[in-house]
Design a protein around this motif. Sequence first.
Motif, PDB file in Angstrom:
ATOM      1  N   UNK A  97      53.599 -16.982  33.408  1.00  0.00           N
ATOM      2  CA  UNK A  97      53.584 -16.125  32.220  1.00  0.00           C
ATOM      3  C   UNK A  97      52.611 -16.656  31.170  1.00  0.00           C
ATOM      4  N   UNK A  98      52.638 -17.974  30.926  1.00  0.00           N
ATOM      5  CA  UNK A  98      51.714 -18.573  29.960  1.00  0.00           C
ATOM      6  C   UNK A  98      50.274 -18.412  30.426  1.00  0.00           C
ATOM      7  N   UNK A  99      50.021 -18.651  31.712  1.00  0.00           N
ATOM      8  CA  UNK A  99      48.664 -18.530  32.245  1.00  0.00           C
ATOM      9  C   UNK A  99      48.148 -17.110  32.089  1.00  0.00           C
ATOM     10  N   UNK A 100      49.012 -16.132  32.321  1.00  0.00           N
ATOM     11  CA  UNK A 100      48.572 -14.739  32.211  1.00  0.00           C
ATOM     12  C   UNK A 100      48.185 -14.418  30.774  1.00  0.00           C
ATOM     13  N   UNK A 101      49.013 -14.856  29.810  1.00  0.00           N
ATOM     14  CA  UNK A 101      48.697 -14.571  28.405  1.00  0.00           C
ATOM     15  C   UNK A 101      47.399 -15.253  27.980  1.00  0.00           C
ATOM     16  N   UNK A 102      47.229 -16.525  28.351  1.00  0.00           N
ATOM     17  CA  UNK A 102      46.017 -17.251  27.982  1.00  0.00           C
ATOM     18  C   UNK A 102      44.793 -16.642  28.663  1.00  0.00           C
ATOM     19  N   UNK A 103      44.913 -16.322  29.942  1.00  0.00           N
ATOM     20  CA  UNK A 103      43.774 -15.758  30.670  1.00  0.00           C
ATOM     21  C   UNK A 103      43.346 -14.429  30.063  1.00  0.00           C
ATOM     22  N   UNK A 104      44.312 -13.585  29.748  1.00  0.00           N
ATOM     23  CA  UNK A 104      43.996 -12.291  29.150  1.00  0.00           C
ATOM     24  C   UNK A 104      43.369 -12.466  27.777  1.00  0.00           C
ATOM     25  N   UNK A 105      43.937 -13.362  26.966  1.00  0.00           N
ATOM     26  CA  UNK A 105      43.410 -13.575  25.617  1.00  0.00           C
ATOM     27  C   UNK A 105      42.002 -14.142  25.621  1.00  0.00           C
ATOM     28  N   UNK A 106      41.748 -15.152  26.466  1.00  0.00           N
ATOM     29  CA  UNK A 106      40.422 -15.779  26.512  1.00  0.00           C
ATOM     30  C   UNK A 106      39.383 -14.800  27.035  1.00  0.00           C
ATOM     31  N   UNK A 107      39.725 -14.062  28.094  1.00  0.00           N
ATOM     32  CA  UNK A 107      38.777 -13.101  28.651  1.00  0.00           C
ATOM     33  C   UNK A 107      38.395 -12.047  27.618  1.00  0.00           C
ATOM     34  N   UNK A 108      39.368 -11.552  26.862  1.00  0.00           N
ATOM     35  CA  UNK A 108      39.068 -10.537  25.847  1.00  0.00           C
ATOM     36  C   UNK A 108      38.297 -11.131  24.677  1.00  0.00           C
ATOM     37  N   UNK A 109      38.621 -12.372  24.307  1.00  0.00           N
ATOM     38  CA  UNK A 109      37.908 -13.009  23.194  1.00  0.00           C
ATOM     39  C   UNK A 109      36.435 -13.191  23.520  1.00  0.00           C
ATOM     40  N   UNK A 110      36.142 -13.661  24.736  1.00  0.00           N
ATOM     41  CA  UNK A 110      34.748 -13.851  25.123  1.00  0.00           C
ATOM     42  C   UNK A 110      34.024 -12.521  25.321  1.00  0.00           C
ATOM     43  N   UNK A 111      34.799 -11.466  25.565  1.00  0.00           N
ATOM     44  CA  UNK A 111      34.179 -10.146  25.726  1.00  0.00           C
ATOM     45  C   UNK A 111      33.958  -9.438  24.399  1.00  0.00           C
ATOM     46  N   UNK A 112      34.493  -9.977  23.304  1.00  0.00           N
ATOM     47  CA  UNK A 112      34.418  -9.306  22.008  1.00  0.00           C
ATOM     48  C   UNK A 112      32.984  -9.027  21.554  1.00  0.00           C
ATOM     49  N   UNK A 113      32.040  -9.999  21.651  1.00  0.00           N
ATOM     50  CA  UNK A 113      30.669  -9.667  21.230  1.00  0.00           C
ATOM     51  C   UNK A 113      30.080  -8.497  22.001  1.00  0.00           C
ATOM     52  N   UNK A 114      30.346  -8.430  23.291  1.00  0.00           N
ATOM     53  CA  UNK A 114      29.833  -7.312  24.085  1.00  0.00           C
ATOM     54  C   UNK A 114      30.520  -6.005  23.700  1.00  0.00           C
ATOM     55  N   UNK A 115      31.814  -6.084  23.389  1.00  0.00           N
ATOM     56  CA  UNK A 115      32.529  -4.887  22.947  1.00  0.00           C
ATOM     57  C   UNK A 115      31.935  -4.364  21.646  1.00  0.00           C
ATOM     58  N   UNK A 116      31.617  -5.305  20.747  1.00  0.00           N
ATOM     59  CA  UNK A 116      31.017  -4.896  19.467  1.00  0.00           C
ATOM     60  C   UNK A 116      29.684  -4.199  19.686  1.00  0.00           C
ATOM     61  N   UNK A 117      28.905  -4.704  20.644  1.00  0.00           N
ATOM     62  CA  UNK A 117      27.608  -4.087  20.928  1.00  0.00           C
ATOM     63  C   UNK A 117      27.775  -2.698  21.532  1.00  0.00           C
TER      64      UNK A 117
END
Length: 337
Positions: free
Chosen positions: A170-190
């Motif tokens: 459960x912890x791994x899933x939350x961290x993996x989802x959060x990190x993946x979305x955080x690193x994708x944020x600049x591309x989402x903004x573009x």
Amino acid sequence: MPRWIDSLHPLIERVTAFLKRYPGLVALFGFVSGLASFLLVDRQAGLAKVIAVVMLVSWLWLALGHTLYRWLERRFGLRLPPPLLHYATQMIHQESLFFILPFFFITTSWNTGQAAFTGVLGLAALVSIVDPIYYRGLATRRWLYLAFHSLTLFAVLLTALPIILQLDTAQSYRWALGIALLLALPSLAALTGTGWRRWLLAPLLLVALAGAGWLARLWVPPATLWLNQVAIAHEVRERAPTERLRRVSVERLNAEGLYAYTAISAPRGLSERIQHVWRLSGKEVDRITLSIQGGREAGYRAWTHKRNFPPDPRGRWQVQVVTEAGQLIGVVRFVVE
């Protein structure tokens, strides 16, 4: 410009030419390293951690991307040729996908929606080694490339975090989802345009993706947990089931109850809470929680004993073995007659 920088340029050109000539070697290396890490999770946990750390470091390098390249050029005058950068990105995708595939193939319940997720990972791995599709069909479409990039990172984190940090599923899933979305944020903004629209739409899109990712967890296999053994029995002796029942009579069911027995493999040092979910004709009847510890080659043996059944227990039963986050590890079926 330092002299050693000048000496690097011929080496960079040779590396670029080699990767272009033998692109399949990168994918082969990724698959072999993933298979080795999977086999060594129990036997050589330290080496498995090293392999997982290398994968995450490579992803950190990829996440820094153009910022790192500009810093190298500004600080040392080292200009990396675009073909090398493209091959480096493709190499990390290949290594990552072939690293995680052995874990997901063994942990997938193929008669459930998890087959779709693992099938997408397998398709992504195939795309990463076919240059015409990767460079013309994927890399030229920014939104598709972003999805490909985020999916790969998400799957790598699901596999690596339990091995490196002993985070439960459960912890791994939350961290993996959060990190993946955080690193994708600049591309989402573009992707969301310019000006005030970017600052309004990018966070909304991020929240929507986070919600969709959390709801989709039921379709995602627990990458580092898999069933070595599962059985339904009337009795457990010396930490093993005395039988493996497929059909149970109502008389014995009411007199003796039933044991749901599982042996679950997990990385050494991992402490996990799982649940046995008892279902009759698809409807949940009971949910029993128990704890397991990783590190046993044969799997951690645990069982639950159920004695209370409905007045009419006849029908098709199943016991689902799930994580606290709801991810399915496996299932055993039986019939009460």
